[in-house]
Write a protein that holds these residues in place. Structure first.
Motif, mmCIF file in Angstrom:
data_model
loop_
_atom_site.group_PDB
_atom_site.id
_atom_site.type_symbol
_atom_site.label_atom_id
_atom_site.label_comp_id
_atom_site.label_asym_id
_atom_site.label_seq_id
_atom_site.Cartn_x
_atom_site.Cartn_y
_atom_site.Cartn_z
ATOM 1 N N HIS A 94 0.829 -1.206 0.000
ATOM 2 C CA HIS A 94 0.000 0.000 0.000
ATOM 3 C C HIS A 94 0.865 1.258 0.000
ATOM 4 N N MET A 95 2.034 1.180 0.639
ATOM 5 C CA MET A 95 2.915 2.335 0.708
ATOM 6 C C MET A 95 3.767 2.487 -0.547
ATOM 7 N N ILE A 96 3.718 1.496 -1.447
ATOM 8 C CA ILE A 96 4.451 1.571 -2.720
ATOM 9 C C ILE A 96 3.488 1.835 -3.878
ATOM 10 N N PHE A 97 2.469 0.983 -3.998
ATOM 11 C CA PHE A 97 1.489 1.110 -5.082
ATOM 12 C C PHE A 97 0.386 2.056 -4.612
ATOM 13 N N CYS A 98 0.714 3.326 -4.575
ATOM 14 C CA CYS A 98 -0.146 4.298 -3.908
ATOM 15 C C CYS A 98 -1.321 4.739 -4.769
ATOM 16 N N ALA A 99 -2.504 4.575 -4.224
ATOM 17 C CA ALA A 99 -3.733 5.109 -4.812
ATOM 18 C C ALA A 99 -4.617 5.549 -3.665
ATOM 19 N N GLY A 100 -5.213 6.724 -3.774
ATOM 20 C CA GLY A 100 -5.934 7.298 -2.647
ATOM 21 C C GLY A 100 -7.411 7.476 -2.891
ATOM 22 N N LEU A 129 2.214 -7.191 -10.275
ATOM 23 C CA LEU A 129 2.212 -6.055 -11.204
ATOM 24 C C LEU A 129 1.125 -6.200 -12.266
ATOM 25 N N LEU A 130 0.919 -7.422 -12.730
ATOM 26 C CA LEU A 130 -0.114 -7.636 -13.738
ATOM 27 C C LEU A 130 -1.489 -7.365 -13.155
ATOM 28 N N TRP A 131 -1.725 -7.848 -11.932
ATOM 29 C CA TRP A 131 -3.009 -7.538 -11.286
ATOM 30 C C TRP A 131 -3.155 -6.034 -11.075
ATOM 31 N N LEU A 132 -2.086 -5.374 -10.615
ATOM 32 C CA LEU A 132 -2.159 -3.938 -10.357
ATOM 33 C C LEU A 132 -2.567 -3.180 -11.613
ATOM 34 N N MET A 138 -6.408 1.620 -9.114
ATOM 35 C CA MET A 138 -5.195 2.197 -9.695
ATOM 36 C C MET A 138 -5.474 2.803 -11.066
ATOM 37 N N LEU A 139 -6.273 2.124 -11.889
ATOM 38 C CA LEU A 139 -6.572 2.647 -13.222
ATOM 39 C C LEU A 139 -7.269 4.005 -13.132
ATOM 40 N N TYR A 140 -8.121 4.155 -12.133
ATOM 41 C CA TYR A 140 -8.816 5.433 -11.951
ATOM 42 C C TYR A 140 -7.849 6.475 -11.385
ATOM 43 N N TYR A 141 -7.087 6.085 -10.366
ATOM 44 C CA TYR A 141 -6.222 7.038 -9.671
ATOM 45 C C TYR A 141 -5.163 7.617 -10.602
ATOM 46 N N LEU A 142 -4.594 6.780 -11.453
ATOM 47 C CA LEU A 142 -3.531 7.250 -12.348
ATOM 48 C C LEU A 142 -4.011 7.469 -13.786
ATOM 49 N N ASP A 143 -5.304 7.645 -13.932
ATOM 50 C CA ASP A 143 -5.879 8.190 -15.169
ATOM 51 C C ASP A 143 -5.769 7.282 -16.386
ATOM 52 N N ALA A 187 1.037 0.582 -24.559
ATOM 53 C CA ALA A 187 0.706 -0.834 -24.350
ATOM 54 C C ALA A 187 -0.492 -1.016 -23.423
ATOM 55 N N PHE A 188 -0.743 -0.027 -22.575
ATOM 56 C CA PHE A 188 -1.864 -0.142 -21.631
ATOM 57 C C PHE A 188 -3.114 0.595 -22.105
ATOM 58 N N THR A 189 -3.131 1.107 -23.314
ATOM 59 C CA THR A 189 -4.373 1.682 -23.827
ATOM 60 C C THR A 189 -5.420 0.578 -23.954
ATOM 61 N N GLY A 190 -6.651 0.928 -23.679
ATOM 62 C CA GLY A 190 -7.736 -0.050 -23.705
ATOM 63 C C GLY A 190 -7.938 -0.765 -22.380
ATOM 64 N N TRP A 191 -7.011 -0.599 -21.432
ATOM 65 C CA TRP A 191 -7.177 -1.171 -20.083
ATOM 66 C C TRP A 191 -7.971 -0.149 -19.284
ATOM 67 N N ASN A 192 -9.246 -0.408 -19.141
ATOM 68 C CA ASN A 192 -10.174 0.621 -18.690
ATOM 69 C C ASN A 192 -11.160 0.054 -17.682
ATOM 70 N N LEU A 193 -12.211 0.793 -17.415
ATOM 71 C CA LEU A 193 -13.254 0.372 -16.479
ATOM 72 C C LEU A 193 -14.560 0.142 -17.206
#
Length: 474
Positions: A94-100, A129-132, A138-143, A187-193
């Motif tokens: 939680h202190m590394i993969f930070c999302a608030g 990392l793949l799950w993250l 995370m996808l929302y927090y980092l846009d 490479a991460f385009t299309g990874w969305n909600l």
């Protein structure tokens, strides 16, 4: 039991968990160090707490609304989870993969991310990392929800490399360049909600991941020297085989479990505090195929971790101050009123769980302490340790009484320092403690009045120890 065995086990239980009572420390010494390490590295499949009891007492934990609810749930589990290393690793990630939640504004989604850290925290770094990269929080927090084939947003791609897996550089060299950031983001385009359910009338529902192939850039990309029509999974695979990834995870583990390190942005030019220790962890990373559990085993069984030189070489995080103290005094070992106020204490000390200040996370080590947070740390710990009605404090006082019919000031101070650590303090500090106790004369506990006086003076001594600078290290 040898004093060194007690000290080593107390050190392990502080670092691999949130500390323990003296009774548990001694029981663990009798079990044997290697056996305890193996037990910590092999948590069971259950929750580690009696969830039926927890949810009956706090039914709101099943229907999260405000972020304070999962914050309180997390603190309860830190106190009571018998799988202590699970809780420590959840906090580590939680202190590394930070999302608030202050940005995500969906406490259920934010809480689910933390729950997954608990579940996967000792697993494979690649899988993590793949799950993250599919985690809705995370996808929302980092846009990344705003990153499209025709309009790429680089936030997640950049932070994945800079803060989550490689770091900017090592050994005086950069680990990646701007072109790598751009390729990673593409490479991460299309990874969305997936589309969300309307908020009204039932409140927010958890976000869900959805891959949109029509919005994915499937053209060739060159990333860290390799070219292909990479997608996010390919990117993670390439990252994990980099020497910089092994260095990154190793230094993070060393910083969290062994001794305070410099922050990640300084790593390009700064050598690790203990280069040989980092080499051991890097080897475990590659030999095991990126398994965090294997790295933890190498760490906890190493001479560098056991060395007395790193005992009390870390400034306690707010979680360590609060949870370690509560576990020592054996408070909130089952659901009861007042837990919410304890759960808010880390926030007042600078650790607002589920709400990191930025994607960089919290500044740790000495930066945990400032004039405001220090007052909160001292007041909380001294208030708990000075409360002689708490079961853990009563147990410590009974241990002191069992040492003999009488006790002088030196014996009381040394006994108290031993039972809350074992810890040592500067000679000047110890002299002040001894002088204070000496003012009351010799301690006895033969009569009711003498026991009451002994209890009061022992409680005062514990309380004063909690105000020392040495108590801020763990």
């Amino acid at each position: 039991m040898a004093d060194k065995d007690i000290a080593l086990m107390a050190h392990f239980l502080r670092r691999a968990g949130f500390g323990a009572s003296r009774d548990e420390i001694e029981a663990r010494v009798a079990q044997g160090y290697d056996s305890v390490v193996q037990e910590y590295l092999s948590p069971g499949d259950g929750a580690g707490v009696e969830e039926d009891l927890l949810f009956r007492a706090y039914p709101s934990y099943l229907n999260v609304a405000a972020v304070e609810t999962p914050q309180t749930d997390i603190v309860y589990r830190m106190i009571n989870n018998k799988y202590q290393l699970q809780e420590k690793m959840a906090l580590f990630w939680h202190m590394i993969f930070c999302a608030g939640d202050n940005k995500v504004d969906n406490a259920r989604t934010t809480a689910m991310q933390y729950d997954t850290f608990r579940e996967k925290g000792m697993g494979n770094f690649r899988d993590l990392l793949l799950w993250l990269s599919t985690d809705p929080c995370m996808l929302y927090y980092l846009d990344n929800i705003e990153s499209h084939k025709v309009a790429v947003n680089e936030n997640y791609g950049r932070e994945l490399l800079e803060l989550f897996s490689l770091g900017v550089g090592m050994d005086g060299k950069a680990n990646y360049g701007e072109d790598d950031v751009k390729a990673c983001a593409r490479a991460f385009t299309g990874w969305n909600l997936a589309p969300t359910i309307p908020v009204f009338p039932n409140g927010r529902s958890p976000f869900e991941f959805r891959f949109d192939p029509a919005d994915h850039d499937d053209s060739d990309k060159t990333f860290l020297g390799e070219t292909g029509d990479w997608n996010g999974e390919d990117i993670v695979n390439i990252i994990c085989k980099q020497p910089a990834a092994a260095r990154y995870v190793s230094r993070k583990l060393y910083d969290f479990f062994v001794a305070d390190e410099l922050p990640v942005p300084s790593w390009t030019l700064s050598e690790p505090r203990d280069p040989e220790a980092i080499k051991i962890l890097e080897k475990a990373y590659f030999d095991s195929g990126y398994e965090i559990g294997a790295m933890l085993k190498a760490l906890f069984t190493s001479d560098f971790f056991k060395s007395e030189a790193v005992h009390f070489a870390k400034v306690k995080s707010p979680a360590d101050v609060v949870i370690g103290t509560v576990r020592l005094v054996k408070e909130h070992t089952e659901p009861k009123p007042g837990l919410f106020f304890v759960a808010m204490e880390p926030k007042y000390m600078g650790l607002d769980l589920l709400n990191p200040p930025t994607v960089e996370g919290w500044h740790t080590g000495p930066e945990w302490i400032n004039s405001g947070s220090l007052i909160d740390r001292i007041n909380f710990a001294s208030g708990m340790l000075g409360n002689t009605e708490l079961p853990g404090v009563m147990s410590l006082i009974q241990r002191l009484m069992a040492q003999g019919e009488t006790m002088n000031a030196d014996q009381l101070v040394d006994g108290c320092l031993d039972l809350v650590g074992p810890m040592t303090v500067a000679d000047e500090t110890r002299n002040e403690l001894v002088n204070h106790v000496s003012e009351g004369g010799e301690l006895r506990h033969g009569s009711g009045a003498e026991r009451a006086d002994f209890t009061r003076r022992a409680g005062e001594t514990f309380q004063m120890i909690a105000t020392t600078s040495e108590f801020q290290f763990g």
